[in-house]
Design an enzyme around this catalytic site. Structure first.
Site, PDB file in Angstrom:
ATOM      1  N   CYS A  65       0.870  -1.183   0.000  1.00  0.00           N
ATOM      2  CA  CYS A  65       0.000   0.000   0.000  1.00  0.00           C
ATOM      3  C   CYS A  65       0.903   1.228   0.000  1.00  0.00           C
ATOM      4  O   CYS A  65       2.049   1.166  -0.444  1.00  0.00           O
ATOM      5  CB  CYS A  65      -0.952  -0.014   1.196  1.00  0.00           C
ATOM      6  SG  CYS A  65      -0.123   0.135   2.793  1.00  0.00           S
ATOM      7  N   ARG A  66       0.414   2.332   0.522  1.00  0.00           N
ATOM      8  CA  ARG A  66       1.192   3.558   0.537  1.00  0.00           C
ATOM      9  C   ARG A  66       2.360   3.475   1.521  1.00  0.00           C
ATOM     10  O   ARG A  66       3.492   3.757   1.183  1.00  0.00           O
ATOM     11  CB  ARG A  66       0.285   4.748   0.882  1.00  0.00           C
ATOM     12  CG  ARG A  66       0.975   6.086   0.840  1.00  0.00           C
ATOM     13  CD  ARG A  66      -0.028   7.227   1.065  1.00  0.00           C
ATOM     14  NE  ARG A  66       0.674   8.481   1.217  1.00  0.00           N
ATOM     15  CZ  ARG A  66       1.151   8.938   2.377  1.00  0.00           C
ATOM     16  NH1 ARG A  66       0.990   8.250   3.482  1.00  0.00           N
ATOM     17  NH2 ARG A  66       1.786  10.086   2.427  1.00  0.00           N
TER      18      ARG A  66
END
Length: 101
Positions: A65-66
């Site tokens: 993810c981020r």
């Protein structure tokens, strides 16, 4: 399981049946993603759970993810749903030094 970027990428590249999963939003995904990644939005829980339920439980999944938080939670859910090999990219795409598409 949290693993380093180098180990994560090496495992993903060597794994012919492995699946790279990006659990960011579609807008985040559109801003750049790791080549070969499948996008499923972690925040859309019903769709995410349906996606996980449909996965082949015998394969390895390389999740990011981020920053590593959503993907860490995703890996935990995947483990609970019977997927033993879900690998979280430590630091997420923010710290990613590899290729982007």
């Amino acid at each position: 399981m949290n693993i380093s970027q180098t180990e994560w990428w090496e495992k993903a590249q060597a794994d012919a049946d492995g699946v790279i999963v990006d659990v960011r939003t579609p807008d985040e995904f559109a801003s750049g993603f790791i080549p070969g990644a499948v996008n499923v939005n972690f925040y859309e829980q019903e769709a995410f759970l349906n996606f996980v339920e449909s996965l082949d439980k015998t394969k390895n999944y390389y999740v990011y993810c981020r920053s590593g938080a959503r993907s860490g939670n995703s890996c935990a859910i995947m483990n609970e749903m019977g997927i033993e090999n879900a690998y979280n990219l430590s630091g997420g795409i923010l710290e990613w030094q590899g290729p982007l598409a």
